[in-house]
Scaffold this motif. Structure first.
Motif, PDB file in Angstrom:
ATOM      1  N   VAL A 100       0.865  -1.118  -0.218  1.00  0.00           N
ATOM      2  CA  VAL A 100      -0.080  -0.118  -0.008  1.00  0.00           C
ATOM      3  C   VAL A 100       0.896   1.280   0.049  1.00  0.00           C
ATOM      4  O   VAL A 100       2.026   1.331   0.554  1.00  0.00           O
ATOM      5  CB  VAL A 100      -1.067   0.003   1.250  1.00  0.00           C
ATOM      6  N   ASP A 101       0.374   2.040  -0.761  1.00  0.00           N
ATOM      7  CA  ASP A 101       1.239   3.608  -0.577  1.00  0.00           C
ATOM      8  C   ASP A 101       0.712   4.468   0.306  1.00  0.00           C
ATOM      9  O   ASP A 101       1.142   5.366   0.956  1.00  0.00           O
ATOM     10  CB  ASP A 101       1.023   4.217  -2.045  1.00  0.00           C
ATOM     11  N   ALA A 102      -0.752   4.267   0.943  1.00  0.00           N
ATOM     12  CA  ALA A 102      -1.321   4.899   1.803  1.00  0.00           C
ATOM     13  C   ALA A 102      -2.365   4.229   2.338  1.00  0.00           C
ATOM     14  O   ALA A 102      -2.988   3.479   1.931  1.00  0.00           O
ATOM     15  CB  ALA A 102      -1.516   6.299   1.218  1.00  0.00           C
ATOM     16  N   ALA A 103      -2.795   4.801   3.564  1.00  0.00           N
ATOM     17  CA  ALA A 103      -3.657   4.050   4.201  1.00  0.00           C
ATOM     18  C   ALA A 103      -5.051   4.770   3.522  1.00  0.00           C
ATOM     19  O   ALA A 103      -5.335   5.447   2.928  1.00  0.00           O
ATOM     20  CB  ALA A 103      -4.032   4.422   5.787  1.00  0.00           C
ATOM     21  N   GLU A 104      -6.226   3.789   3.516  1.00  0.00           N
ATOM     22  CA  GLU A 104      -7.547   4.069   3.203  1.00  0.00           C
ATOM     23  C   GLU A 104      -8.060   5.015   4.211  1.00  0.00           C
ATOM     24  O   GLU A 104      -7.694   4.934   5.440  1.00  0.00           O
ATOM     25  CB  GLU A 104      -8.711   2.923   2.976  1.00  0.00           C
ATOM     26  N   TRP A 105      -9.194   5.614   4.139  1.00  0.00           N
ATOM     27  CA  TRP A 105      -9.834   6.543   5.250  1.00  0.00           C
ATOM     28  C   TRP A 105     -11.116   6.250   5.377  1.00  0.00           C
ATOM     29  O   TRP A 105     -11.994   6.194   4.345  1.00  0.00           O
ATOM     30  CB  TRP A 105      -9.600   8.047   4.945  1.00  0.00           C
ATOM     31  N   VAL A 106     -11.745   6.097   6.585  1.00  0.00           N
ATOM     32  CA  VAL A 106     -13.004   5.603   6.760  1.00  0.00           C
ATOM     33  C   VAL A 106     -13.721   6.524   8.077  1.00  0.00           C
ATOM     34  O   VAL A 106     -12.919   6.886   8.916  1.00  0.00           O
ATOM     35  CB  VAL A 106     -13.144   4.081   7.295  1.00  0.00           C
ATOM     36  N   ALA A 107     -14.633   6.800   7.808  1.00  0.00           N
ATOM     37  CA  ALA A 107     -15.662   7.862   8.595  1.00  0.00           C
ATOM     38  C   ALA A 107     -16.577   7.046   9.812  1.00  0.00           C
ATOM     39  O   ALA A 107     -17.254   6.356   8.988  1.00  0.00           O
ATOM     40  CB  ALA A 107     -16.518   8.967   7.980  1.00  0.00           C
ATOM     41  N   ILE A 108     -16.465   7.221  10.828  1.00  0.00           N
ATOM     42  CA  ILE A 108     -17.251   6.512  12.020  1.00  0.00           C
ATOM     43  C   ILE A 108     -17.486   7.624  12.772  1.00  0.00           C
ATOM     44  O   ILE A 108     -16.676   8.403  13.377  1.00  0.00           O
ATOM     45  CB  ILE A 108     -16.466   5.471  12.646  1.00  0.00           C
ATOM     46  N   GLU A 109     -19.004   7.825  12.798  1.00  0.00           N
ATOM     47  CA  GLU A 109     -19.371   8.839  13.921  1.00  0.00           C
ATOM     48  C   GLU A 109     -18.899  10.314  13.402  1.00  0.00           C
ATOM     49  O   GLU A 109     -18.747  10.999  14.285  1.00  0.00           O
ATOM     50  CB  GLU A 109     -19.267   8.474  15.430  1.00  0.00           C
ATOM     51  N   GLY A 110     -18.522  10.648  12.321  1.00  0.00           N
ATOM     52  CA  GLY A 110     -18.168  11.561  11.809  1.00  0.00           C
ATOM     53  C   GLY A 110     -16.693  11.965  11.919  1.00  0.00           C
ATOM     54  O   GLY A 110     -16.032  13.277  11.878  1.00  0.00           O
ATOM     55  N   VAL A 111     -15.818  10.954  12.641  1.00  0.00           N
ATOM     56  CA  VAL A 111     -14.341  11.185  12.810  1.00  0.00           C
ATOM     57  C   VAL A 111     -13.709  10.089  11.670  1.00  0.00           C
ATOM     58  O   VAL A 111     -14.235   8.948  11.552  1.00  0.00           O
ATOM     59  CB  VAL A 111     -14.013  10.430  14.207  1.00  0.00           C
ATOM     60  N   THR A 112     -12.799  10.596  10.984  1.00  0.00           N
ATOM     61  CA  THR A 112     -12.115  10.151   9.885  1.00  0.00           C
ATOM     62  C   THR A 112     -10.596   9.328  10.467  1.00  0.00           C
ATOM     63  O   THR A 112      -9.990   9.852  11.036  1.00  0.00           O
ATOM     64  CB  THR A 112     -11.733  10.756   8.817  1.00  0.00           C
ATOM     65  N   LEU A 113     -10.955   7.985  10.148  1.00  0.00           N
ATOM     66  CA  LEU A 113      -9.492   7.329  10.756  1.00  0.00           C
ATOM     67  C   LEU A 113      -8.885   6.306   9.583  1.00  0.00           C
ATOM     68  O   LEU A 113      -9.535   5.926   8.537  1.00  0.00           O
ATOM     69  CB  LEU A 113     -10.308   6.064  11.773  1.00  0.00           C
ATOM     70  N   PRO A 114      -7.542   6.141   9.514  1.00  0.00           N
ATOM     71  CA  PRO A 114      -6.804   5.332   8.751  1.00  0.00           C
ATOM     72  C   PRO A 114      -7.307   3.887   8.904  1.00  0.00           C
ATOM     73  O   PRO A 114      -7.670   3.375   9.928  1.00  0.00           O
ATOM     74  CB  PRO A 114      -5.503   5.546   9.091  1.00  0.00           C
ATOM     75  N   LEU A 115      -7.298   3.409   7.637  1.00  0.00           N
ATOM     76  CA  LEU A 115      -7.586   1.879   7.671  1.00  0.00           C
ATOM     77  C   LEU A 115      -6.629   1.082   6.761  1.00  0.00           C
ATOM     78  O   LEU A 115      -6.292   1.757   5.622  1.00  0.00           O
ATOM     79  CB  LEU A 115      -9.057   1.600   7.067  1.00  0.00           C
ATOM     80  N   ILE A 116      -6.119  -0.018   7.334  1.00  0.00           N
ATOM     81  CA  ILE A 116      -5.273  -0.717   6.595  1.00  0.00           C
ATOM     82  C   ILE A 116      -5.757  -2.142   6.610  1.00  0.00           C
ATOM     83  O   ILE A 116      -6.235  -3.035   7.707  1.00  0.00           O
ATOM     84  CB  ILE A 116      -3.747  -1.145   7.387  1.00  0.00           C
ATOM     85  N   ARG A 117      -5.907  -2.667   5.471  1.00  0.00           N
ATOM     86  CA  ARG A 117      -6.088  -4.221   5.265  1.00  0.00           C
ATOM     87  C   ARG A 117      -5.091  -5.094   5.413  1.00  0.00           C
ATOM     88  O   ARG A 117      -4.008  -5.038   4.887  1.00  0.00           O
ATOM     89  CB  ARG A 117      -6.871  -4.463   3.558  1.00  0.00           C
ATOM     90  N   LEU A 118      -5.340  -6.249   6.216  1.00  0.00           N
ATOM     91  CA  LEU A 118      -4.229  -7.174   6.485  1.00  0.00           C
ATOM     92  C   LEU A 118      -4.685  -8.582   5.975  1.00  0.00           C
ATOM     93  O   LEU A 118      -5.897  -9.065   6.502  1.00  0.00           O
ATOM     94  CB  LEU A 118      -3.897  -7.268   7.734  1.00  0.00           C
ATOM     95  N   TRP A 119      -3.771  -9.201   5.461  1.00  0.00           N
ATOM     96  CA  TRP A 119      -4.120 -10.564   5.022  1.00  0.00           C
ATOM     97  C   TRP A 119      -4.331 -11.472   6.368  1.00  0.00           C
ATOM     98  O   TRP A 119      -3.282 -11.454   6.841  1.00  0.00           O
ATOM     99  CB  TRP A 119      -2.885 -11.200   4.103  1.00  0.00           C
ATOM    100  N   PRO A 120      -5.402 -12.134   6.710  1.00  0.00           N
ATOM    101  CA  PRO A 120      -5.396 -12.628   8.005  1.00  0.00           C
ATOM    102  C   PRO A 120      -4.719 -13.866   8.254  1.00  0.00           C
ATOM    103  O   PRO A 120      -4.443 -14.420   9.473  1.00  0.00           O
ATOM    104  CB  PRO A 120      -7.080 -12.958   8.026  1.00  0.00           C
ATOM    105  N   ASP A 121      -4.020 -14.850   7.321  1.00  0.00           N
ATOM    106  CA  ASP A 121      -3.335 -15.918   7.540  1.00  0.00           C
ATOM    107  C   ASP A 121      -1.858 -15.953   7.571  1.00  0.00           C
ATOM    108  O   ASP A 121      -1.395 -17.169   7.268  1.00  0.00           O
ATOM    109  CB  ASP A 121      -3.947 -16.861   6.382  1.00  0.00           C
TER     110      ASP A 121
END
Length: 140
Positions: A100-121
Protein backbone atom coordinates in the motif's frame (compact mmCIF):
# COMPACT_ATOMS: atom_id res chain seq x y z
CA UNK A 1 -22.63 7.07 21.38
CA UNK A 2 -22.85 3.94 19.27
CA UNK A 3 -22.21 0.24 19.60
CA UNK A 4 -20.24 -1.78 17.08
CA UNK A 5 -20.50 -5.57 17.05
CA UNK A 6 -18.29 -8.17 15.41
CA UNK A 7 -15.20 -6.08 16.13
CA UNK A 8 -12.36 -6.29 18.62
CA UNK A 9 -10.01 -3.60 19.87
CA UNK A 10 -6.77 -3.33 21.79
CA UNK A 11 -4.67 -0.43 23.03
CA UNK A 12 -1.01 -0.34 22.12
CA UNK A 13 0.85 2.39 23.96
CA UNK A 14 -2.45 4.18 24.63
CA UNK A 15 -3.46 4.09 20.95
CA UNK A 16 -6.65 2.22 20.13
CA UNK A 17 -6.62 -0.27 17.27
CA UNK A 18 -9.98 -1.44 15.97
CA UNK A 19 -9.90 -4.92 14.41
CA UNK A 20 -12.68 -5.77 12.01
CA UNK A 21 -13.48 -8.59 9.64
CA UNK A 22 -16.10 -11.23 8.98
CA UNK A 23 -16.97 -13.78 11.67
CA UNK A 24 -14.22 -16.37 12.00
CA UNK A 25 -11.60 -14.18 10.29
CA UNK A 26 -9.32 -14.06 13.34
CA UNK A 27 -10.18 -10.78 15.07
CA UNK A 28 -10.01 -12.27 18.56
CA UNK A 29 -6.91 -14.28 17.66
CA UNK A 30 -5.12 -11.14 16.52
CA UNK A 31 -6.20 -9.36 19.70
CA UNK A 32 -4.87 -12.30 21.76
CA UNK A 33 -1.52 -12.23 19.93
CA UNK A 34 -1.22 -8.48 20.43
CA UNK A 35 -2.08 -8.84 24.14
CA UNK A 36 0.70 -11.43 24.38
CA UNK A 37 3.02 -8.74 22.96
CA UNK A 38 1.97 -6.13 25.55
CA UNK A 39 -1.28 -4.62 24.24
CA UNK A 40 -4.27 -4.16 26.55
CA UNK A 41 -7.72 -5.43 25.65
CA UNK A 42 -10.34 -2.76 25.04
CA UNK A 43 -13.13 -5.08 23.95
CA UNK A 44 -13.95 -8.22 22.02
CA UNK A 45 -17.04 -8.82 19.90
CA UNK A 46 -18.49 -5.46 20.78
CA UNK A 47 -17.34 -1.90 21.42
CA UNK A 48 -18.93 1.29 22.57
CA UNK A 49 -17.74 4.32 20.61
CA UNK A 50 -18.09 7.88 21.84
CA UNK A 51 -16.91 11.05 20.18
CA UNK A 52 -14.60 13.23 22.27
CA UNK A 53 -13.77 16.39 20.36
CA UNK A 54 -12.20 15.28 17.08
CA UNK A 55 -11.43 11.79 18.41
CA UNK A 56 -13.41 8.57 18.70
CA UNK A 57 -12.92 6.79 22.01
CA UNK A 58 -13.53 3.04 22.26
CA UNK A 59 -14.52 1.13 25.38
CA UNK A 60 -16.13 -2.19 26.16
CA UNK A 61 -19.80 -2.49 27.05
CA UNK A 62 -20.03 -3.46 30.76
CA UNK A 63 -21.40 -6.94 30.06
CA UNK A 64 -18.27 -8.00 28.10
CA UNK A 65 -15.58 -5.84 29.70
CA UNK A 66 -12.34 -7.79 30.12
CA UNK A 67 -13.58 -10.86 28.27
CA UNK A 68 -11.94 -12.30 25.16
CA UNK A 69 -13.18 -15.35 23.30
CA UNK A 70 -10.25 -17.68 22.74
CA UNK A 71 -11.44 -20.15 20.13
CA UNK A 72 -11.34 -23.78 21.26
CA UNK A 73 -10.54 -22.65 24.84
CA UNK A 74 -13.35 -20.45 26.10
CA UNK A 75 -14.23 -16.98 27.31
CA UNK A 76 -11.22 -15.72 29.28
CA UNK A 77 -10.58 -12.63 31.41
CA UNK A 78 -7.80 -10.16 30.57
CA UNK A 79 -6.70 -6.80 31.98
CA UNK A 80 -8.32 -3.97 30.08
CA UNK A 81 -7.59 -0.49 28.89
CA UNK A 82 -10.67 1.33 30.16
CA UNK A 83 -10.96 3.47 27.03
CA UNK A 84 -8.61 4.62 24.30
CA UNK A 85 -8.76 6.96 21.32
CA UNK A 86 -9.00 4.99 18.09
CA UNK A 87 -5.91 5.61 15.99
CA UNK A 88 -6.17 2.86 13.35
CA UNK A 89 -8.62 0.40 11.87
CA UNK A 90 -7.27 -2.98 10.78
CA UNK A 91 -9.52 -4.95 8.45
CA UNK A 92 -8.74 -8.65 8.15
CA UNK A 93 -9.21 -9.28 4.45
CA UNK A 94 -8.01 -12.29 2.41
CA UNK A 95 -7.94 -9.94 -0.63
CA UNK A 96 -5.68 -7.38 1.10
CA UNK A 97 -3.22 -5.75 -1.29
CA UNK A 98 0.38 -6.86 -1.03
CA UNK A 99 1.67 -3.29 -0.92
CA UNK A 100 0.00 0.00 0.00
CA UNK A 101 1.13 3.54 -0.74
CA UNK A 102 -1.24 5.05 1.79
CA UNK A 103 -3.93 4.10 4.24
CA UNK A 104 -7.56 4.16 3.22
CA UNK A 105 -9.74 6.53 5.26
CA UNK A 106 -13.06 5.62 6.88
CA UNK A 107 -15.51 7.90 8.68
CA UNK A 108 -17.21 6.60 11.83
CA UNK A 109 -19.46 8.91 13.83
CA UNK A 110 -18.05 11.84 11.83
CA UNK A 111 -14.43 11.02 12.72
CA UNK A 112 -12.09 9.98 9.91
CA UNK A 113 -9.67 7.14 10.72
CA UNK A 114 -6.93 5.40 8.72
CA UNK A 115 -7.69 1.84 7.64
CA UNK A 116 -5.21 -0.83 6.63
CA UNK A 117 -6.26 -4.21 5.22
CA UNK A 118 -4.22 -7.18 6.44
CA UNK A 119 -4.13 -10.69 5.03
CA UNK A 120 -5.44 -12.73 8.01
CA UNK A 121 -3.51 -15.98 7.50
CA UNK A 122 -0.01 -14.71 8.22
CA UNK A 123 2.00 -16.04 11.16
CA UNK A 124 3.47 -12.52 11.35
CA UNK A 125 0.03 -10.88 11.65
CA UNK A 126 0.64 -9.24 15.07
CA UNK A 127 3.96 -7.85 13.79
CA UNK A 128 2.21 -6.48 10.71
CA UNK A 129 -0.49 -4.94 12.90
CA UNK A 130 2.12 -3.16 15.03
CA UNK A 131 3.98 -2.01 11.91
CA UNK A 132 0.73 -0.65 10.45
CA UNK A 133 0.11 1.31 13.64
CA UNK A 134 3.65 2.77 13.51
CA UNK A 135 3.35 3.69 9.82
CA UNK A 136 -0.27 4.74 9.41
CA UNK A 137 -1.82 5.19 12.86
CA UNK A 138 -2.84 8.54 14.26
CA UNK A 139 -1.09 9.92 17.33
CA UNK A 140 -2.94 9.47 20.62
Amino acid sequence: MSLLVNVSAVAIGGRGVLIEGPPGSGKSSLALALIDRGAKLIGDDGLTLARSGERLVASAPPNVEGLLEVRNVGLLSYPVAQAAPLCLILRLDPEAPRFVDAAEWVAIEGVTLPLIRLWPDSPALPLRAEAALRCWGLDA
